[in-house]
Design a protein around this motif. Structure first.
Motif, short mmCIF file in Angstrom:
data_model
loop_
_atom_site.label_atom_id
_atom_site.label_comp_id
_atom_site.label_asym_id
_atom_site.label_seq_id
_atom_site.Cartn_x
_atom_site.Cartn_y
_atom_site.Cartn_z
N ARG A 86 50.74 39.80 47.55
CA ARG A 86 50.37 38.74 48.50
C ARG A 86 49.14 39.27 49.24
O ARG A 86 49.22 40.32 49.89
CB ARG A 86 51.49 38.51 49.52
CG ARG A 86 52.75 37.90 48.98
CD ARG A 86 53.75 37.62 50.10
NE ARG A 86 54.16 38.83 50.81
CZ ARG A 86 55.16 39.62 50.42
NH1 ARG A 86 55.86 39.33 49.35
NH2 ARG A 86 55.48 40.69 51.10
N TYR A 87 48.01 38.61 49.10
CA TYR A 87 46.80 39.07 49.79
C TYR A 87 46.82 38.56 51.22
O TYR A 87 46.13 37.61 51.58
CB TYR A 87 45.56 38.61 49.02
CG TYR A 87 45.28 39.47 47.80
CD1 TYR A 87 44.58 40.67 47.91
CD2 TYR A 87 45.74 39.10 46.54
CE1 TYR A 87 44.33 41.47 46.80
CE2 TYR A 87 45.49 39.89 45.42
CZ TYR A 87 44.79 41.07 45.56
OH TYR A 87 44.54 41.85 44.47
N ASP A 88 47.66 39.21 52.04
CA ASP A 88 47.86 38.75 53.41
C ASP A 88 47.67 39.90 54.40
O ASP A 88 48.18 39.87 55.50
CB ASP A 88 49.27 38.17 53.55
CG ASP A 88 50.35 39.20 53.21
OD1 ASP A 88 49.99 40.34 52.82
OD2 ASP A 88 51.55 38.88 53.33
N GLY A 89 46.95 40.94 53.98
CA GLY A 89 46.81 42.13 54.83
C GLY A 89 46.03 41.85 56.10
O GLY A 89 45.16 40.99 56.13
N HIS A 110 39.17 41.60 43.79
CA HIS A 110 40.16 42.69 43.69
C HIS A 110 41.13 42.44 42.55
O HIS A 110 41.51 43.37 41.83
CB HIS A 110 40.90 42.83 45.03
CG HIS A 110 41.69 44.11 45.12
ND1 HIS A 110 43.05 44.14 44.90
CD2 HIS A 110 41.31 45.39 45.38
CE1 HIS A 110 43.46 45.40 45.05
NE2 HIS A 110 42.44 46.17 45.33
N SER A 111 41.53 41.17 42.36
CA SER A 111 42.54 40.91 41.32
C SER A 111 41.90 40.81 39.93
O SER A 111 42.60 40.82 38.92
CB SER A 111 43.32 39.63 41.64
OG SER A 111 42.43 38.54 41.73
N ALA A 112 40.57 40.76 39.87
CA ALA A 112 39.90 40.73 38.56
C ALA A 112 39.63 42.14 38.05
O ALA A 112 39.41 42.35 36.85
CB ALA A 112 38.58 39.97 38.67
N ALA A 113 39.63 43.11 38.96
CA ALA A 113 39.26 44.47 38.56
C ALA A 113 40.39 45.13 37.77
O ALA A 113 41.57 44.84 37.97
CB ALA A 113 38.94 45.30 39.81
N GLU A 114 39.99 46.03 36.87
CA GLU A 114 40.98 46.83 36.14
C GLU A 114 40.99 48.21 36.75
O GLU A 114 39.96 48.90 36.77
CB GLU A 114 40.59 46.89 34.67
CG GLU A 114 41.74 47.34 33.81
CD GLU A 114 41.47 47.03 32.35
OE1 GLU A 114 41.33 48.00 31.59
OE2 GLU A 114 41.38 45.83 32.01
N PHE A 115 42.13 48.62 37.24
CA PHE A 115 42.23 49.89 37.96
C PHE A 115 42.87 50.96 37.09
O PHE A 115 43.56 50.67 36.11
CB PHE A 115 43.06 49.72 39.23
CG PHE A 115 42.41 48.86 40.27
CD1 PHE A 115 41.60 49.43 41.25
CD2 PHE A 115 42.58 47.49 40.28
CE1 PHE A 115 40.99 48.65 42.22
CE2 PHE A 115 41.98 46.70 41.23
CZ PHE A 115 41.19 47.28 42.21
N VAL A 198 46.27 49.77 36.04
CA VAL A 198 46.93 48.90 37.01
C VAL A 198 46.10 47.62 37.22
O VAL A 198 44.86 47.67 37.25
CB VAL A 198 47.07 49.61 38.39
CG1 VAL A 198 47.79 48.71 39.40
CG2 VAL A 198 47.82 50.93 38.24
N ARG A 199 46.80 46.50 37.33
CA ARG A 199 46.15 45.25 37.76
C ARG A 199 46.93 44.68 38.94
O ARG A 199 48.15 44.83 39.01
CB ARG A 199 46.17 44.22 36.63
CG ARG A 199 45.31 44.56 35.46
CD ARG A 199 45.15 43.33 34.59
NE ARG A 199 44.06 42.50 35.07
CZ ARG A 199 42.85 42.50 34.51
NH1 ARG A 199 42.60 43.24 33.47
NH2 ARG A 199 41.90 41.74 35.01
#
Lengths: 210, 288
Positions: A86-89, A110-115, A198-199
């Motif tokens: 949840r992008y609620d930070g 942030h959610s498109a990046a591959e970590f 990680v995604r």
């Protein structure tokens, strides 16, 4: 590559950059799995180094490194861990301002990046994830929070991290996951071990359990 | 819980369960932990007939008191202290029989800081990642002892060693720590390395199981850059921004971002665990 002696039984191998560090770490694990690595107690990757602790003959090991040719990292099952977030930070707006974008762009980027978990430290199961790229580096908060809740997703420098349990912390918090990152009853206890892909998957309120 | 246990009558300032620590998990951010004075832990275990790495109590300065529910064989080592059973003095550094329900009292350290109390059968709390040690940095293992709680013991296996006298360590006039320079000695100038090797330091009262902090002349860095986080070993002499060297002990973080100027020889670390605040410290570089 440079091998620095650390006390009587350890070596700190310093590499050119994060990628070379990843490749060298993968090569160490490959050789250990193959049984061609001398006994070593701990292999601790970090940003630009890999520490080998508990070697019987660190000097001999260092001398042997010259002959190493890093083979391509062995096709370790490229398993990707998907973390619902949840992008609620509380720092989402600050991060958007630092990046010069809107809040929903932070979520998109942030959610498109591959970590990848570059290394662990700070607390058991706390991974330093690379993948955003230097242009999205952010400073730590000027005043660290005394308690960051478990599951908080934060940014600091070029890294993304997820707090495995509640602890003090100065990272910029952009979201929350309900996934359990650390459980000593589980093997491995850490969900995010060095090398893991990680995604982050955006979810709505109340749906961040995996 | 079975009656194979002891009750905590007086927990003391900080009493933890310790064995020889968690190995092989540093890459997950898990500290080694374990007894700060491993030779003292091994001796206590040998005295009561346990494997050397069985879990025992590590007390801090003020000792502790416990009441075994069944007859128990115990031994106290490490920091010298008075030991009594139901108020009667018994031997330090030897196997002692404690009747069921009697109070075993470990008095304050006469000198040194940490006493080890081994029980025949060992302490049987649930291990976490292969160790029963309390890790005060990351909170793994059992919490420090609290008054009134019960702590489980294992079934006694070995026979107590027939020893009736253990040499009592004498109080050290100073803590001499032999060091090997590096890995980041090149982040400091020749002047700073000379300061480290020749000037006196003292043990700071801010020391704990994570690190032995020192007071003394600050070490100035020659390289002002920020060091990317790197792996840390036990015995690392890390230099934080205030310039006062910190010697990493068992509960140290697995990675750190301040340069390590030198590493203390492993055999000199048990003495560091017993050095009270104010003790003079001398760092002595040795060649490889």
């Amino acid at each position: 590559m440079r091998a620095l002696p650390v006390g009587e039984r350890a070596l700190l191998v310093e590499l050119a950059d994060g990628e070379a560090t990843e490749a060298f770490h993968a090569e160490l694990l490959r050789r250990r799995a193959e049984g061609t690595l001398p006994p070593v107690g701990e292999i601790v990757p970090a940003a630009r180094t890999v520490l080998l602790d508990g070697l019987d003959d660190p000097a001999g090991f260092a001398a042997g490194l010259d002959g190493w040719r890093s083979r391509a990292p062995l096709g370790r099952a490229e398993e990707t861990v998907a973390l619902p977030v949840r992008y609620d930070g509380p720092d989402l707006a600050d991060v958007a301002a630092l990046w010069g974008v809107r809040e929903d762009d932070v979520v998109r980027i942030h959610s498109a990046a591959e970590f990848r978990v570059a290394f662990c430290g700070f607390a058991p199961g706390f991974g330093y994830l690379t993948g955003l790229g230097e242009r999205y580096s952010v400073p730590r908060r000027a005043t660290p929070r005394t308690a960051v809740p478990a599951g908080s997703v934060g940014l600091a420098g070029p890294y993304t991290g997820v707090y495995p349990r509640s602890s003090p912390g100065g990272w910029q918090l952009i979201g929350t996951t309900d996934t359990v990152l650390w459980d000593p009853e589980r093997a491995p206890a850490a969900l995010l071990t060095p090398g893991t892909r990680v995604r982050f998957v955006p979810v709505d309120d109340g749906m961040a359990a995996s | 819980m079975t009656d194979r246990a002891f009750g905590v009558v007086r927990a003391g300032a900080l009493t933890t369960v310790q064995d020889l620590g968690r190995y092989g998990h540093a890459h997950l951010g898990v500290p080694r932990s374990g007894a700060l004075d491993p030779p003292a832990l091994r001796l206590a275990n040998r005295l009561v007939g346990n494997p050397a790495g069985a879990a025992a109590l590590e007390t801090t300065v003020t000792g502790c008191a416990v009441r075994p529910r069944r007859p128990a064989v115990v031994a106290v080592t490490g920091a010298p202290c008075t030991v009594s059973v139901d108020g009667r003095p018994v031997a330090w550094g030897a196997a002692v029989r404690v009747p069921a329900g009697a109070v075993l009292d470990i008095g304050p350290a006469v000198h040194g800081l940490r006493a080890y109390v081994a029980f025949g059968g060992g302490i049987a709390v649930e291990p976490v990642l292969g160790s029963r040690s309390t890790d005060l940095l990351s909170g793994l293992g059992p919490a420090p002892l609290r008054d009134g709680e019960a702590v489980p013991l294992g079934p006694p296996a070995g026979r107590a060693a027939p020893v009736d006298w253990t040499p009592v360590p004498s109080p050290p006039a100073e803590l001499v720590l032999r060091i090997r320079l590096g890995p980041r000695d090149d982040w400091f100038g020749a002047g700073a390395l000379r300061t480290l090797a020749t000037r006196g330091y003292r043990v700071s009262s801010a020391s704990n199981r994570i690190g032995l902090r020192t007071e003394g002349p600050p070490l100035e860095r020659a390289v002002p850059d920020e060091l990317p986080s790197e792996g840390m070993v036990t015995g690392a002499v890390q230099v934080p921004p205030d310039g006062r060297p910190v010697v990493f002990l068992a509960d140290h973080p697995t990675t750190g971002g301040y340069p390590v100027v030198a590493v203390v020889l492993e055999r000199d670390l048990p003495a560091a665990a017993q050095a009270a605040p104010g003790t003079p410290v001398r760092f002595v570089p040795v060649r490889r």
